[in-house]
Design a protein around this motif. Structure first.
Motif, mmCIF file in Angstrom:
data_model
loop_
_atom_site.group_PDB
_atom_site.id
_atom_site.type_symbol
_atom_site.label_atom_id
_atom_site.label_comp_id
_atom_site.label_asym_id
_atom_site.label_seq_id
_atom_site.Cartn_x
_atom_site.Cartn_y
_atom_site.Cartn_z
ATOM 1 N N ASP A 121 5.977 -4.827 8.388
ATOM 2 C CA ASP A 121 7.126 -5.231 7.577
ATOM 3 C C ASP A 121 6.569 -5.735 6.256
ATOM 4 O OD1 ASP A 121 9.722 -5.838 6.738
ATOM 5 O OD2 ASP A 121 10.277 -6.594 8.726
ATOM 6 N N LEU A 122 7.437 -5.984 5.306
ATOM 7 C CA LEU A 122 6.946 -6.572 4.064
ATOM 8 C C LEU A 122 6.262 -7.902 4.363
ATOM 9 C CD1 LEU A 122 9.895 -5.810 1.600
ATOM 10 C CD2 LEU A 122 7.594 -4.832 1.545
ATOM 11 N N VAL A 123 5.226 -8.186 3.613
ATOM 12 C CA VAL A 123 4.338 -9.303 3.932
ATOM 13 C C VAL A 123 5.054 -10.653 3.833
ATOM 14 C CG1 VAL A 123 3.469 -9.637 1.566
ATOM 15 C CG2 VAL A 123 2.024 -10.249 3.523
ATOM 16 N N LYS A 142 2.517 -6.297 -10.197
ATOM 17 C CA LYS A 142 3.764 -6.693 -9.537
ATOM 18 C C LYS A 142 3.898 -5.963 -8.200
ATOM 19 C CE LYS A 142 6.455 -7.510 -13.769
ATOM 20 N NZ LYS A 142 5.500 -6.983 -14.794
ATOM 21 N N ALA A 143 4.343 -6.698 -7.163
ATOM 22 C CA ALA A 143 4.524 -6.070 -5.851
ATOM 23 C C ALA A 143 5.583 -6.815 -5.059
ATOM 24 C CB ALA A 143 3.197 -6.068 -5.083
ATOM 25 N N TRP A 144 6.346 -6.071 -4.282
ATOM 26 C CA TRP A 144 7.362 -6.671 -3.418
ATOM 27 C C TRP A 144 6.709 -7.426 -2.264
ATOM 28 C CZ3 TRP A 144 11.797 -7.045 -5.538
ATOM 29 C CH2 TRP A 144 12.432 -5.995 -6.211
ATOM 30 N N ILE A 145 7.322 -8.579 -1.902
ATOM 31 C CA ILE A 145 6.964 -9.288 -0.682
ATOM 32 C C ILE A 145 8.231 -9.436 0.169
ATOM 33 C CG2 ILE A 145 5.035 -10.513 -1.753
ATOM 34 C CD1 ILE A 145 6.790 -13.014 -1.908
ATOM 35 N N PHE A 204 8.785 -1.188 -7.462
ATOM 36 C CA PHE A 204 7.419 -1.692 -7.600
ATOM 37 C C PHE A 204 6.607 -1.213 -6.400
ATOM 38 C CE2 PHE A 204 10.133 -5.061 -9.520
ATOM 39 C CZ PHE A 204 9.652 -5.013 -10.816
ATOM 40 N N ILE A 205 5.320 -1.427 -6.447
ATOM 41 C CA ILE A 205 4.543 -1.225 -5.227
ATOM 42 C C ILE A 205 4.899 -2.348 -4.261
ATOM 43 C CG2 ILE A 205 2.679 -0.099 -6.493
ATOM 44 C CD1 ILE A 205 1.021 -2.680 -6.023
ATOM 45 N N TRP A 206 4.372 -2.302 -3.067
ATOM 46 C CA TRP A 206 4.745 -3.287 -2.054
ATOM 47 C C TRP A 206 3.532 -3.611 -1.189
ATOM 48 C CZ3 TRP A 206 5.846 1.786 -2.324
ATOM 49 C CH2 TRP A 206 5.371 2.602 -1.288
ATOM 50 N N ILE A 207 3.677 -4.695 -0.446
ATOM 51 C CA ILE A 207 2.602 -5.115 0.470
ATOM 52 C C ILE A 207 3.181 -5.239 1.866
ATOM 53 C CG2 ILE A 207 0.831 -6.841 0.970
ATOM 54 C CD1 ILE A 207 1.117 -7.783 -1.938
ATOM 55 N N CYS A 208 2.626 -4.482 2.784
ATOM 56 C CA CYS A 208 3.032 -4.578 4.179
ATOM 57 C C CYS A 208 2.169 -5.609 4.894
ATOM 58 C CB CYS A 208 2.882 -3.243 4.896
ATOM 59 S SG CYS A 208 3.938 -1.923 4.226
ATOM 60 N N GLY A 209 2.764 -6.272 5.880
ATOM 61 C CA GLY A 209 2.024 -7.220 6.696
ATOM 62 C C GLY A 209 2.355 -7.015 8.162
ATOM 63 N N LYS A 210 1.356 -7.269 9.005
ATOM 64 C CA LYS A 210 1.564 -7.105 10.438
ATOM 65 C C LYS A 210 0.873 -8.229 11.194
ATOM 66 C CE LYS A 210 1.187 -3.651 14.117
ATOM 67 N NZ LYS A 210 0.753 -2.257 14.462
ATOM 68 N N THR A 211 1.582 -8.851 12.115
ATOM 69 C CA THR A 211 1.001 -9.925 12.919
ATOM 70 C C THR A 211 0.104 -9.314 13.989
ATOM 71 O OG1 THR A 211 2.937 -11.329 12.571
ATOM 72 C CG2 THR A 211 1.466 -11.885 14.416
ATOM 73 N N VAL A 212 -1.136 -9.808 14.046
ATOM 74 C CA VAL A 212 -2.094 -9.331 15.029
ATOM 75 C C VAL A 212 -2.198 -10.374 16.126
ATOM 76 C CG1 VAL A 212 -4.478 -8.633 15.465
ATOM 77 C CG2 VAL A 212 -3.358 -8.036 13.296
#
Length: 214
Positions: A121-123, A142-145, A204-212
């Motif tokens: 998902d988004l970070v 610039k990047a989406w969170i 904008f570009i974006w940053i994905c994040g995933k809980t490990v």
């Protein structure tokens, strides 16, 4: 002529008996030893020779120093190896972000869909350390969170539904009222004053994040 005390004479005689050394050789051995460490009865006041003990102490001190330096060297090597791994990981992430920034930009919703299709998902940024980490990677891009107030104006929530507790807003932000409901990490020199609200339709570009889970 060298005069030997009785005990020394007996010792030399025993040495001669078992080693076969002649008198001159034995006298030479005796002199070499006692020049470095004179017999106690030749000193005033009489005292035992400490040369051997002193050298032993110095040897032990040097060994201790060597052991300490070896441990410190190993610790520094471990730290260096860790930093090298982290640097390489950062470089890979930065290269991926640069690739995305050159090839593709999306709206906030499209960016989130992209992440979710890949099991992420988004970070979400929970603390200063994570904020600074991402800021360094972006290098003022610039990047989406994963933060928005689309459900209710002014109530900022992360994409997992948790409310915003710690924000890293740029001075004067958020300032868009109902027109700007999604958040980007902005190109600003201060890594902890870096967020701005934008219309979610901007690309904008974006940053994905995933809980490990460990």
């Amino acid at each position: 002529m060298v005069r030997f005390p009785n005990q020394a004479v007996m010792k030399l005689l025993r040495m001669r008996q078992y080693t076969g050394y002649g008198k001159d050789r034995i006298s030479s051995i005796w002199l070499e030893h006692h020049l470095a460490c004179p017999p106690p009865w030749t000193l005033s006041p009489p005292r035992p020779c400490t040369s051997y003990n002193t050298l032993t102490i110095e040897r032990d001190q040097l060994q201790t120093s060597y052991n300490t330096l070896t441990i410190e060297r190993d610790q520094l090597q471990t730290s260096y190896n860790t930093l090298t791994i982290e640097r390489d990981q950062l470089q890979k992430v930065r290269e991926e972000l640069q690739r995305l920034s050159k090839q593709e930009e999306k709206s906030w919703t499209e960016s989130r869909d992209y992440c979710r299709e890949r099991g992420a998902d988004l970070v979400i940024i929970n603390n200063t350390e994570e904020q600074e980490f991402i800021s360094k990677i972006l290098s003022r891009t610039k990047a989406w969170i994963g933060l928005s107030d689309g459900d209710r104006e002014g109530e900022w929530k992360w994409v997992d539904g948790t409310p915003l507790n710690t924000g890293f807003w740029r001075k004067g932000e958020p300032d868009g009222a109902a027109r700007e409901n999604c958040v980007i990490i902005h190109d600003h020199t201060d890594p902890v004053s870096y967020w701005a609200d934008y219309p979610c339709s901007h690309q904008f570009i974006w940053i994905c994040g995933k809980t490990v889970v460990t």
